[in-house]
Design a protein around this motif. Structure first.
Motif, PDB file in Angstrom:
ATOM      1  N   LEU A  11       0.832  -1.207   0.000  1.00  0.00           N
ATOM      2  CA  LEU A  11       0.000   0.000   0.000  1.00  0.00           C
ATOM      3  C   LEU A  11       0.862   1.251   0.000  1.00  0.00           C
ATOM      4  O   LEU A  11       0.568   2.226  -0.706  1.00  0.00           O
ATOM      5  CB  LEU A  11      -0.939  -0.001   1.203  1.00  0.00           C
ATOM      6  CG  LEU A  11      -2.148  -0.948   1.136  1.00  0.00           C
ATOM      7  CD1 LEU A  11      -2.891  -0.960   2.464  1.00  0.00           C
ATOM      8  CD2 LEU A  11      -3.084  -0.526   0.006  1.00  0.00           C
ATOM      9  N   GLU A  12       1.921   1.259   0.785  1.00  0.00           N
ATOM     10  CA  GLU A  12       2.830   2.404   0.805  1.00  0.00           C
ATOM     11  C   GLU A  12       3.546   2.548  -0.534  1.00  0.00           C
ATOM     12  O   GLU A  12       3.731   3.664  -1.038  1.00  0.00           O
ATOM     13  CB  GLU A  12       3.846   2.243   1.935  1.00  0.00           C
ATOM     14  CG  GLU A  12       4.942   3.296   1.976  1.00  0.00           C
ATOM     15  CD  GLU A  12       4.412   4.715   2.171  1.00  0.00           C
ATOM     16  OE1 GLU A  12       5.203   5.662   1.949  1.00  0.00           O
ATOM     17  OE2 GLU A  12       3.226   4.885   2.524  1.00  0.00           O
ATOM     18  N   ALA A  13       3.931   1.423  -1.129  1.00  0.00           N
ATOM     19  CA  ALA A  13       4.566   1.456  -2.450  1.00  0.00           C
ATOM     20  C   ALA A  13       3.605   2.022  -3.487  1.00  0.00           C
ATOM     21  O   ALA A  13       3.993   2.850  -4.327  1.00  0.00           O
ATOM     22  CB  ALA A  13       5.011   0.051  -2.844  1.00  0.00           C
ATOM     23  N   GLU A  14       2.348   1.606  -3.424  1.00  0.00           N
ATOM     24  CA  GLU A  14       1.347   2.123  -4.358  1.00  0.00           C
ATOM     25  C   GLU A  14       1.185   3.631  -4.196  1.00  0.00           C
ATOM     26  O   GLU A  14       1.082   4.373  -5.185  1.00  0.00           O
ATOM     27  CB  GLU A  14       0.009   1.429  -4.121  1.00  0.00           C
ATOM     28  CG  GLU A  14      -1.094   1.903  -5.055  1.00  0.00           C
ATOM     29  CD  GLU A  14      -2.439   1.263  -4.737  1.00  0.00           C
ATOM     30  OE1 GLU A  14      -3.386   1.491  -5.518  1.00  0.00           O
ATOM     31  OE2 GLU A  14      -2.549   0.545  -3.720  1.00  0.00           O
ATOM     32  N   ARG A  15       1.186   4.105  -2.947  1.00  0.00           N
ATOM     33  CA  ARG A  15       1.050   5.541  -2.703  1.00  0.00           C
ATOM     34  C   ARG A  15       2.213   6.310  -3.313  1.00  0.00           C
ATOM     35  O   ARG A  15       2.016   7.351  -3.967  1.00  0.00           O
ATOM     36  CB  ARG A  15       0.990   5.799  -1.195  1.00  0.00           C
ATOM     37  CG  ARG A  15       0.749   7.264  -0.838  1.00  0.00           C
ATOM     38  CD  ARG A  15       1.074   7.532   0.614  1.00  0.00           C
ATOM     39  NE  ARG A  15       2.498   7.341   0.880  1.00  0.00           N
ATOM     40  CZ  ARG A  15       3.442   8.224   0.541  1.00  0.00           C
ATOM     41  NH1 ARG A  15       3.128   9.337  -0.108  1.00  0.00           N
ATOM     42  NH2 ARG A  15       4.707   7.989   0.847  1.00  0.00           N
ATOM     43  N   LEU A  61      13.442  -0.428  -4.366  1.00  0.00           N
ATOM     44  CA  LEU A  61      12.971  -0.709  -5.715  1.00  0.00           C
ATOM     45  C   LEU A  61      11.878   0.282  -6.124  1.00  0.00           C
ATOM     46  O   LEU A  61      11.853   0.763  -7.263  1.00  0.00           O
ATOM     47  CB  LEU A  61      12.428  -2.138  -5.800  1.00  0.00           C
ATOM     48  CG  LEU A  61      13.430  -3.275  -5.614  1.00  0.00           C
ATOM     49  CD1 LEU A  61      12.727  -4.626  -5.771  1.00  0.00           C
ATOM     50  CD2 LEU A  61      14.580  -3.165  -6.607  1.00  0.00           C
ATOM     51  N   VAL A  62      10.990   0.579  -5.204  1.00  0.00           N
ATOM     52  CA  VAL A  62       9.904   1.520  -5.482  1.00  0.00           C
ATOM     53  C   VAL A  62      10.466   2.921  -5.743  1.00  0.00           C
ATOM     54  O   VAL A  62       9.974   3.658  -6.605  1.00  0.00           O
ATOM     55  CB  VAL A  62       8.893   1.536  -4.325  1.00  0.00           C
ATOM     56  CG1 VAL A  62       7.871   2.652  -4.500  1.00  0.00           C
ATOM     57  CG2 VAL A  62       8.184   0.183  -4.228  1.00  0.00           C
ATOM     58  N   ARG A  63      11.508   3.286  -5.000  1.00  0.00           N
ATOM     59  CA  ARG A  63      12.132   4.591  -5.217  1.00  0.00           C
ATOM     60  C   ARG A  63      12.653   4.700  -6.647  1.00  0.00           C
ATOM     61  O   ARG A  63      12.506   5.743  -7.303  1.00  0.00           O
ATOM     62  CB  ARG A  63      13.273   4.789  -4.218  1.00  0.00           C
ATOM     63  CG  ARG A  63      13.901   6.175  -4.264  1.00  0.00           C
ATOM     64  CD  ARG A  63      15.152   6.230  -3.426  1.00  0.00           C
ATOM     65  NE  ARG A  63      16.182   5.337  -3.952  1.00  0.00           N
ATOM     66  CZ  ARG A  63      16.942   5.630  -5.016  1.00  0.00           C
ATOM     67  NH1 ARG A  63      16.768   6.770  -5.672  1.00  0.00           N
ATOM     68  NH2 ARG A  63      17.856   4.777  -5.428  1.00  0.00           N
TER      69      ARG A  63
END
Length: 305
Positions: A11-15, A61-63
């Motif tokens: 959820l944090e990655a999606e945000r 990875l999300v960054r």
């Protein structure tokens, strides 16, 4: 060490990805998590808790993805058909839309034994390798002019051959060369091509503009510079009854079929839409001229007296 819910990390990655303008934040967040954990995306629900180092690794990875580095560059692979290809800087990343062109091509080969197939502007080798995987009896030829892309295609072709799959034949060549694949003239059952077709100056997402090779994306002022040569090459290579499919820009729904129709040895010209209803690729078949000759009247020249 207190384990943390993977659901909250996703959820944090999606945000983060949504805030960065990524088109499919939830999908990308889940694919990055699956890549990190070494599981299929559909199996993420079977991993309810993860250690803090995993959460930190996912954040990193999300960054990168939030910086608009292509998802496929981060994971190192992309899929087309039933094959997974290695991709990265220096080669065009296959898109899901090309699955429709692949499906049309394979359908045209259903009743053809030991077909001869040519993939022009092969890039990573995606279409050629997907066809070779689906049709082990096919003789598949793939052409690419860019040395960097050809290196990726060779790597993917070698991996598929080492796995025991149907090998392909790779060529360093240019579709503008009138002598390209002369040994196959009039013998090819199917020509496929996903050429550079975006009109020069068209705004594109950062993933494309900053990471895909410019010459693999843009096709001149109207986007048709390479397409015109592809059509001429296909008309020359195809046997009677053979088919050609060319992916194009969604502004080319009229122009590419018109270019195909201008070749009198091509018939049954059709345009096809993608899943969003946008014009996406055009197809045609090779027919014999009325006099039975194999030359293309639209390109023939007469010798001066």
């Amino acid at each position: 060490m207190i384990r943390q819910p993977l659901r909250l990390a996703i959820l944090e990655a999606e945000r983060m990805l949504s805030a960065a303008g990524v088109a499919s934040p939830r999908t990308d967040a889940e694919l990055l998590a699956a890549h990190l954990l070494g599981v299929e995306r559909t199996k993420l629900m079977m991993v309810p808790l993860v250690d803090p180092p995993v959460v930190r690794a996912l954040h990193e990875l999300v960054r990168k993805r939030a910086a608009r580095i292509p998802l496929q560059h981060i994971t190192g692979n992309a899929a087309l058909g039933d094959v997974t290809l290695e991709v990265g800087p220096g080669v065009f990343v296959p898109r899901p839309e090309t699955e429709l062109l692949l499906a049309w091509g394979l359908a045209t080969l259903e009743d053809v034994e030991r077909p001869v197939v040519v993939d022009l502007c092969t890039g990573s080798g995606a279409l050629a390798l997907a066809v070779a995987n689906a049709r082990p009896d096919a003789q598949v030829h793939a052409v690419e002019k860019d040395p960097g892309a050809l290196t990726w295609a060779r790597r993917n072709a070698d991996r598929q051959a080492e796995a025991g799959d149907n090998p392909i034949r790779l060529y360093s060549g240019d579709v503008t060369d009138p002598m390209l694949l002369m040994e196959l003239e009039g013998l090819v059952d199917l020509v496929l091509c996903n050429p550079p077709y975006v009109p020069e100056g068209t705004p594109v997402p950062p993933e494309v503009g900053e990471h895909d090779p410019h010459d693999a994306v843009f096709g001149g002022r109207d986007g048709l510079d390479v397409v015109r040569h592809v059509i001429g090459c296909a008309a020359r290579l195809l046997r009677p009854g053979g088919g050609v499919a060319i992916e194009h820009d969604d502004t080319h729904g009229g122009s590419v079929p018109a270019l195909l129709s201008a070749r009198r040895v091509l018939c049954d010209v059709r345009d096809h839409t993608d899943l969003a209803g946008r014009p996406r690729f055009a197809t045609a078949r090779r027919t014999e001229p009325a006099d039975g000759s194999t030359a293309d009247p639209s390109t023939s020249v007469s010798a001066g007296s």
